[in-house]
Motif scaffolding. Structure first.
Motif, short mmCIF file in Angstrom:
data_model
loop_
_atom_site.label_atom_id
_atom_site.label_comp_id
_atom_site.label_asym_id
_atom_site.label_seq_id
_atom_site.Cartn_x
_atom_site.Cartn_y
_atom_site.Cartn_z
N ALA A 407 -1.13 5.27 67.29
CA ALA A 407 -0.16 4.94 66.23
C ALA A 407 0.75 3.80 66.65
O ALA A 407 1.04 2.90 65.85
CB ALA A 407 0.66 6.18 65.88
N ASP A 408 1.19 3.79 67.89
CA ASP A 408 2.05 2.70 68.37
C ASP A 408 1.30 1.38 68.35
O ASP A 408 1.86 0.33 67.97
CB ASP A 408 2.52 2.99 69.80
N ALA A 409 0.03 1.40 68.73
CA ALA A 409 -0.76 0.16 68.74
C ALA A 409 -1.00 -0.36 67.32
O ALA A 409 -0.92 -1.57 67.07
CB ALA A 409 -2.10 0.40 69.44
N ALA A 410 -1.27 0.53 66.39
CA ALA A 410 -1.49 0.10 65.00
C ALA A 410 -0.20 -0.45 64.40
O ALA A 410 -0.23 -1.46 63.67
CB ALA A 410 -2.01 1.27 64.16
N TYR A 411 0.92 0.18 64.70
CA TYR A 411 2.20 -0.32 64.20
C TYR A 411 2.50 -1.71 64.76
O TYR A 411 2.95 -2.61 64.03
CB TYR A 411 3.32 0.66 64.58
N GLY A 412 2.23 -1.91 66.04
CA GLY A 412 2.44 -3.21 66.64
C GLY A 412 1.57 -4.28 66.02
O GLY A 412 2.03 -5.41 65.76
N ARG A 413 0.31 -3.94 65.74
CA ARG A 413 -0.57 -4.93 65.13
C ARG A 413 -0.14 -5.23 63.70
O ARG A 413 -0.20 -6.38 63.25
CB ARG A 413 -2.02 -4.44 65.15
N LEU A 414 0.25 -4.23 62.97
CA LEU A 414 0.73 -4.44 61.61
C LEU A 414 1.89 -5.42 61.60
O LEU A 414 1.89 -6.39 60.82
CB LEU A 414 1.17 -3.10 61.00
N CYS A 415 2.86 -5.21 62.44
CA CYS A 415 4.05 -6.07 62.46
C CYS A 415 3.71 -7.49 62.90
O CYS A 415 4.26 -8.47 62.38
CB CYS A 415 5.11 -5.48 63.37
N ALA A 416 2.80 -7.63 63.86
CA ALA A 416 2.50 -8.94 64.43
C ALA A 416 1.54 -9.76 63.59
O ALA A 416 1.66 -10.99 63.53
CB ALA A 416 1.93 -8.76 65.84
N GLU A 417 0.58 -9.10 62.91
CA GLU A 417 -0.52 -9.84 62.30
C GLU A 417 -0.75 -9.56 60.82
O GLU A 417 -1.49 -10.31 60.17
CB GLU A 417 -1.82 -9.56 63.05
N PHE A 418 -0.16 -8.52 60.27
CA PHE A 418 -0.47 -8.16 58.90
C PHE A 418 0.78 -8.03 58.03
O PHE A 418 0.82 -7.21 57.11
CB PHE A 418 -1.29 -6.86 58.86
N GLY A 419 1.77 -8.86 58.30
CA GLY A 419 2.89 -8.97 57.39
C GLY A 419 2.46 -9.73 56.14
O GLY A 419 1.44 -10.42 56.12
N MET A 420 3.25 -9.65 55.09
CA MET A 420 2.85 -10.20 53.81
C MET A 420 3.15 -11.69 53.67
O MET A 420 2.45 -12.42 52.96
CB MET A 420 3.59 -9.45 52.70
N THR A 421 4.16 -12.20 54.35
CA THR A 421 4.68 -13.53 54.06
C THR A 421 3.65 -14.64 54.20
O THR A 421 3.55 -15.53 53.35
CB THR A 421 5.90 -13.82 54.95
N ALA A 422 2.87 -14.61 55.28
CA ALA A 422 1.90 -15.70 55.51
C ALA A 422 0.88 -15.78 54.38
O ALA A 422 0.53 -16.87 53.92
CB ALA A 422 1.19 -15.49 56.84
N GLY A 423 0.41 -14.63 53.90
CA GLY A 423 -0.56 -14.63 52.81
C GLY A 423 0.03 -15.15 51.52
O GLY A 423 -0.61 -15.89 50.77
N ILE A 424 1.28 -14.78 51.22
CA ILE A 424 1.94 -15.26 50.00
C ILE A 424 2.17 -16.76 50.09
O ILE A 424 1.99 -17.49 49.11
CB ILE A 424 3.25 -14.50 49.76
N ASP A 425 2.55 -17.26 51.27
CA ASP A 425 2.72 -18.71 51.44
C ASP A 425 1.44 -19.44 51.07
O ASP A 425 1.46 -20.46 50.36
CB ASP A 425 3.09 -19.03 52.89
#
Length: 436
Positions: A407-425
């Motif tokens: 769970a800690d590893a998935a949370y870290g990956r989510l925050c580092a690589e799967f935030g929404m802003t880059a895709g919306i840009d």
């Protein structure tokens, strides 16, 4: 993320937020299959983000809502919503009025598009094909004159309606493709839509590769992960007491959560088979959130397998309720499979939502799920067979330390690589370029 509002409370053009000069506000018509829908938070999240970037949106929906609830997220979207005739027989006068207006105002576009629709009809002799053209007539006739671009969510029915309407009006269109629409649309239709669209976005690498293989110009296809707007989610809960729930006793029961529609591609029949084979001494309960066509069949299956007393079927819920369930659970399970008609998940947003609450994930190595979850690092992935699912369930239920590490590893990956802003840009840039 920036709220997208200036000091005067009015939307700030996207170029101001991203540092790229633009001529916004840009007017875009968004064509969707149904709105609002509980199962499509990824669309609502995107619409809100585009609105916050200053894009002037109007939503055109092919269907009226069927869910009895709606997400709070939908209440923040202020774009007007227009409903096209869901069935042409329900609003024949509206369709005829639209046809008359188009004959007067866009005769060349109407003739050209009708000829193309007839070619499509010869290859797809269905009532649905006729309904798409009728809806497109209404959309083309009622669309304001100052809207330069149509953007459709899903490559199947909404893209057909958007494509026909854009052709009649002589404007551009683009699409966002997801899962079922990619894998169940005929190849001839995908190729022709890809040739016509000014751009296409899709939310998985496997989907992007497939569409690029079919496109005459692969550069028109963008990989745009939906990502997650973490500002809408609470910080993950403290899970330091997880060791107290290892399934070894009735007071140490492991709560398993699954959120998904009760349809074939979610693999719930296999999950039930797997649960029925877990050791008698392992104490667990399953909470399911969602509804779907297989609801009664799956409940009957649980009865036959003797596990119904350990399952709570909560039905469709809004996102706030889903988040609370994620925070309370010990393990999240989604056993996606490829359905008989080829339908499959893309990258289900609910996996990222589970990761946002530091919840351990068990899923399957189907479609784009491995693009987010690496087996043994961010969660466990199985081949989707009941024995493999059961083995993974037993392993995770009995090992709270493993659950916390994954769970800690998935949370870290989510925050580092799967935030929404880059895709919306990226999507905003595509919309601006395509509508210029």
């Amino acid at each position: 993320m920036n709220s997208g509002l200036g000091k005067d409370g009015r939307p700030v053009p996207s170029g101001v937020l991203s540092g790229v000069p633009t001529r916004l506000p840009l007017k875009i018509a968004v064509v969707v299959k149904g709105y609002p829908r509980l199962s499509e938070t990824f669309i609502a999240q995107e619409l809100l983000a585009l609105q916050q970037r200053g894009i002037d949106l109007a939503i055109w929906s092919l269907r009226h809502p069927t869910d009895s609830r709606r997400h709070a997220l939908h209440d923040r979207i202020t774009a007007p919503v227009h409903y096209l005739p869901e069935y042409l027989r329900d609003e024949p006068a509206r369709v005829l009025r639209a046809l008359g207006r188009l004959i007067l105002r866009h005769p060349a576009g109407l003739l050209r598009t009708a000829a193309g629709w007839l070619r499509d009809l010869k290859r797809d002799r269905t009532a649905n094909r006729g309904r798409r053209f009728g809806q497109a007539l209404v959309l083309a006739a009622e669309l304001p004159a100052d809207v330069p671009f149509l953007y459709t969510h899903f490559l199947h029915t909404p893209a057909s309606v958007g494509r026909y309407a854009a052709s009649i009006r002589g404007i551009g269109w683009g699409f966002s493709a997801h899962a079922k629409d990619i894998w169940t649309t005929p190849e001839w239709e995908k190729r022709e839509k890809l040739a016509d669209a000014r751009f296409g976005a899709t939310c998985t690498a496997v989907g992007a590769a497939h569409l690029r293989d079919l496109a005459a110009d692969p550069s028109r296809i963008d990989l745009v992960y939906h990502g997650l707007d973490l500002s809408r989610f609470p910080a993950p809960p403290d899970r330091s007491d997880a060791a107290q729930r290892d399934g070894s006793a009735p007071d140490r029961v492991v709560e398993i959560l699954s959120v998904g529609r009760l349809v074939e591609k979610k693999g719930y029949d296999r999950l039930l088979d797997a649960l029925a084979t877990l050791p008698d001494g392992l104490h667990w309960r399953l909470v399911h959130i969602g509804s779907g066509d297989l609801k009664q069949a799956l409940r009957a299956q649980a009865e036959r397998l003797g596990v119904s007393d350990r399952i709570e079927w909560r039905g469709a819920q809004d996102q706030a309720t889903v988040i609370q369930a994620l925070r309370h659970a010990d393990l999240f399970v989604l056993t996606s499979v490829v359905a008989g008609d080829g339908d499959r998940d893309g990258l289900p947003n609910v996996l990222m939502e589970a990761a946002s609450q530091r919840l351990a994930i068990l899923s399957t190595a189907v479609s784009a799920i491995p693009e987010f979850i690496a087996d043994g690092t961010h969660g466990l992935l199985t081949d989707g067979t009941p024995p493999a699912i059961a083995a993974a369930l037993e392993r995770l239920a009995g090992d709270p330390a493993l659950r916390l590490r994954l769970a800690d590893a998935a949370y870290g990956r989510l925050c580092a690589e799967f935030g929404m802003t880059a895709g919306i840009d990226r999507l905003v840039r595509r919309l601006e370029e395509a509508a210029a």
